[in-house]
Structure formats: structure tokens, C-alpha cells
Design a protein around this motif. Structure first.
Motif, mmCIF file in Angstrom:
data_model
loop_
_atom_site.group_PDB
_atom_site.id
_atom_site.type_symbol
_atom_site.label_atom_id
_atom_site.label_comp_id
_atom_site.label_asym_id
_atom_site.label_seq_id
_atom_site.Cartn_x
_atom_site.Cartn_y
_atom_site.Cartn_z
ATOM 1 N N GLY A 17 9.481 15.092 40.958
ATOM 2 C CA GLY A 17 9.759 15.955 39.815
ATOM 3 C C GLY A 17 10.029 15.163 38.565
ATOM 4 N N GLU A 18 10.748 15.804 37.667
ATOM 5 C CA GLU A 18 11.045 15.184 36.368
ATOM 6 C C GLU A 18 12.535 15.297 36.106
ATOM 7 N N ILE A 19 13.039 14.473 35.197
ATOM 8 C CA ILE A 19 14.416 14.605 34.710
ATOM 9 C C ILE A 19 14.327 14.871 33.215
ATOM 10 N N TYR A 40 11.455 8.573 36.493
ATOM 11 C CA TYR A 40 12.538 8.995 35.594
ATOM 12 C C TYR A 40 13.864 8.536 36.179
ATOM 13 N N LEU A 41 14.735 7.985 35.343
ATOM 14 C CA LEU A 41 16.051 7.556 35.815
ATOM 15 C C LEU A 41 17.145 8.212 34.989
ATOM 16 N N GLY A 47 26.341 2.216 34.399
ATOM 17 C CA GLY A 47 25.111 1.556 34.844
ATOM 18 C C GLY A 47 24.719 1.912 36.265
ATOM 19 N N ILE A 48 25.209 3.066 36.734
ATOM 20 C CA ILE A 48 24.861 3.517 38.094
ATOM 21 C C ILE A 48 23.739 4.566 37.992
ATOM 22 N N ILE A 49 22.750 4.403 38.829
ATOM 23 C CA ILE A 49 21.631 5.358 38.833
ATOM 24 C C ILE A 49 22.066 6.620 39.579
ATOM 25 N N GLN A 50 22.322 7.667 38.802
ATOM 26 C CA GLN A 50 22.813 8.918 39.388
ATOM 27 C C GLN A 50 21.681 9.762 39.954
ATOM 28 N N ASP A 51 20.539 9.690 39.299
ATOM 29 C CA ASP A 51 19.417 10.506 39.771
ATOM 30 C C ASP A 51 18.115 9.794 39.444
ATOM 31 N N VAL A 52 17.119 10.078 40.234
ATOM 32 C CA VAL A 52 15.806 9.466 40.026
ATOM 33 C C VAL A 52 14.746 10.447 40.523
ATOM 34 N N LYS A 53 13.686 10.560 39.751
ATOM 35 C CA LYS A 53 12.589 11.453 40.145
ATOM 36 C C LYS A 53 11.265 10.752 39.834
#
Ligand code: FES
Length: 147
Positions: A17-19, A40-41, A47-53
Motif C-alpha cells: 500500500g501507501e503511506i 514508503y517509510l 528515528g524509529i521506523i513506525q510503519d512501512v508500505k
């Protein structure tokens, strides 16, 4: 030919998907086959990657490797995400056939392209990060592409 894990991630890809308003977004093209991957990050203030698509116009191996790559970078720091190489992704998937190894590079490079975008937006340098050679993000600016 493909491991069970590859088939699982191909049939049920995670984080497709997309963010909206991502911290960083990157698009790369595979020099070998012409396939495309966008990552998408969503990165928090620590600096923590909370979500990625991700979205891809790519083959099954590209889907499976990207799906696994997103799982591996989620919850990690930006620095740790750099350690998620295509080799690490392939290992996590119990391997890929040799002719499909180049597909796994799309995921790694797309993450790097998204991190590059994040760094540029925030005027920071991420140690060890280089702009991927196959980064085609800029060429697409202003275009809304669906794939
Ligand atoms: Fe293009 Fe796999 S054949 S990414």
C-alpha cells in the motif's frame, strides 16, 4: 523452486500500500528487468521506523522479498534498517533461485531510496547510506502514477 516462505510472502504480501505524507518515499527501477518498486517509510522523532508500505510493478520474487524486507525494517532504527540487505532478506526467506537474486535488490534499494529522501527532507546524513544507483524517484516528481 521457491521456498515455502517465499510462496507465503508472495501469496500474502505484508505491508502493501501507501503511506500518506510519508517521512520518506523512494522509487527504484531494476536495471536488469525494468521492474519498479516504491517504498514508503513513516519514521518517528527518535528515528524509529513506525510503519512501512510498498507497491511494486515487479515479479513474484520482488513481491516476496519486499514483503519480507518491510517486516524486517518495521520497528527498527534507521541505522538498523541499513543492515537489512538483500542477502539478509533472502536468508530470511530461506533463499531464492539464482536467476531471481537480482529481484531482491529492488527491496533493498527502495528502502535506501526512501531513507535517502527522509535524510534530504530532514537535512541529515545517515552514516553508511548511499543514494541507490537505480533511484528513479526524481524522474517521477509531480506525476501520480498508479501501478
Ligand atoms: Fe524483475 Fe524480478 S524479474 S524484479
Amino acid at each position: 523452486m521457491y521456498s515455502e516462505k517465499v510462496m507465503d510472502h508472495f501469496n500474502n504480501p505484508r505491508n502493501v500500500g501507501e503511506i500518506e505524507n510519508p517521512s520518506g518515499v523512494g522509487t527504484v527501477g531494476n536495471a536488469k528487468c525494468g521492474d519498479i518498486m516504491r517504498m514508503y517509510l513513516d519514521i518517528d522523532d527518535n528515528g524509529i521506523i513506525q510503519d512501512v508500505k510498498f507497491k511494486t510493478f515487479g515479479c513474484g520474487a520482488a513481491v516476496a522479498t519486499s514483503s519480507m524486507a518491510t517486516e524486517l525494517v518495521k520497528g527498527k532504527t534507521v541505522q538498523q534498517a541499513l543492515e537489512v540487505t538483500n542477502k539478509a532478506v533472502m536468508e530470511a526467506l530461506d533463499g531464492l533461485p539464482p536467476v531471481k537474486v537480482h529481484c531482491s535488490l529492488l527491496a533493498e534499494e527502495a528502502i535506501h531510496a526512501a531513507l535517502w529522501d527522509y535524510a534530504e527532507k530532514n537535512h541529515i546524513t545517515i552514516e553508511g547510506l548511499e543514494k541507490p544507483v537505480n533511484d528513479i524517484s526524481e524522474k517521477e516528481e509531480g506525476e501520480e502514477e498508479e501501478y
